[in-house]
Design a protein around this motif. Sequence first.
Motif, PDB file in Angstrom:
ATOM      1  N   THR A  11      49.110 -16.717  47.879  1.00  0.00           N
ATOM      2  CA  THR A  11      50.020 -17.797  47.527  1.00  0.00           C
ATOM      3  C   THR A  11      51.101 -17.262  46.599  1.00  0.00           C
ATOM      4  OG1 THR A  11      48.739 -18.506  45.595  1.00  0.00           O
ATOM      5  CG2 THR A  11      48.206 -19.554  47.717  1.00  0.00           C
ATOM      6  N   PHE A  24      53.154 -22.269  47.161  1.00  0.00           N
ATOM      7  CA  PHE A  24      53.077 -22.290  48.618  1.00  0.00           C
ATOM      8  C   PHE A  24      52.201 -21.154  49.147  1.00  0.00           C
ATOM      9  CE2 PHE A  24      57.295 -24.093  47.632  1.00  0.00           C
ATOM     10  CZ  PHE A  24      57.178 -25.335  48.264  1.00  0.00           C
ATOM     11  N   THR A  43      54.850 -31.126  46.095  1.00  0.00           N
ATOM     12  CA  THR A  43      55.280 -30.130  47.065  1.00  0.00           C
ATOM     13  C   THR A  43      56.471 -30.651  47.856  1.00  0.00           C
ATOM     14  OG1 THR A  43      54.501 -28.648  48.839  1.00  0.00           O
ATOM     15  CG2 THR A  43      53.735 -30.950  48.892  1.00  0.00           C
TER      16      THR A  43
END
Length: 274
Positions: free
Chosen positions: A53, A77, A112
């Motif tokens: 990530t 992400f 997000t």
Amino acid sequence: MKKRILTILTILISAITFACSCDIPKSILEFESAEYVFEGKVISKIYANDSLTYTVTFEISKHYKEGDNPATIEFTFKSEGKYTGEWTSCDWSVNKDENWLVYAAYWKEKLTFGYFCSNSKPLGRRTISKNEQKILDNGNSFKLENYIYQFEYDFNYTKPVSDIDSVLKTGKIKDYEKPFTWLKLFVDKNGNLNSVTTHTGYQLKNDSIFNLPTEFEIKLRKPLTEFEKDAIELVKKIPKWEIKKHKKTNIPVPYIRHLSIEYDKEKKEWKYEL
């Protein structure tokens, strides 16, 4: 050999084209559901120890949505395929020094944003159109309940509260020439059926800023058939529908429902499909 290569390329291009195909939400509805809407520059990109990530930090240059206005926001992400060993045609990434327009929302308690199925975009490759800029500048004055909705995913799926099967049993028994039609039902924010017409027998008036319908008007383009007249009168006997609400705010809104009606000549019964 050339034909084989061309076929492979065609398949690959088709896979890339269709694998991530989805409807981008109307920008004002994504604005409404978002926690933050902003323009910002990526000032850092740090990979986790296992490189699976990465976390990016945006320095915010302009907030569009009223409320808490932090100077920086972080997002984490999944890393690119070269780190995870997994590649798909839907892959995308955020990189340092990029400028973005971001519609950020909470998903499973995590702040997000998306790319392919979102209005979020890196500025440079995709630009803010004049229409979207107008929406961004006026987004805080938007009132959900002032507009009419149809297929938008930000709302619950509605069904009739009235017993539709019992109503259809009261339908007329006739030898109709064309015993099938698509109907449009206009339901108000309280779940009351206001209007019924054919799928071409209406007109919507759209708002000039947000490009959403504000008025539903019955306007027939051709005379109704005998079946359409009887079908409309039958559906009008289904007065109560579930209230349509925005999932994040729980605000009730007026909406258009689509209903197919047919008459089975052999069984002499009316049928429907939502």
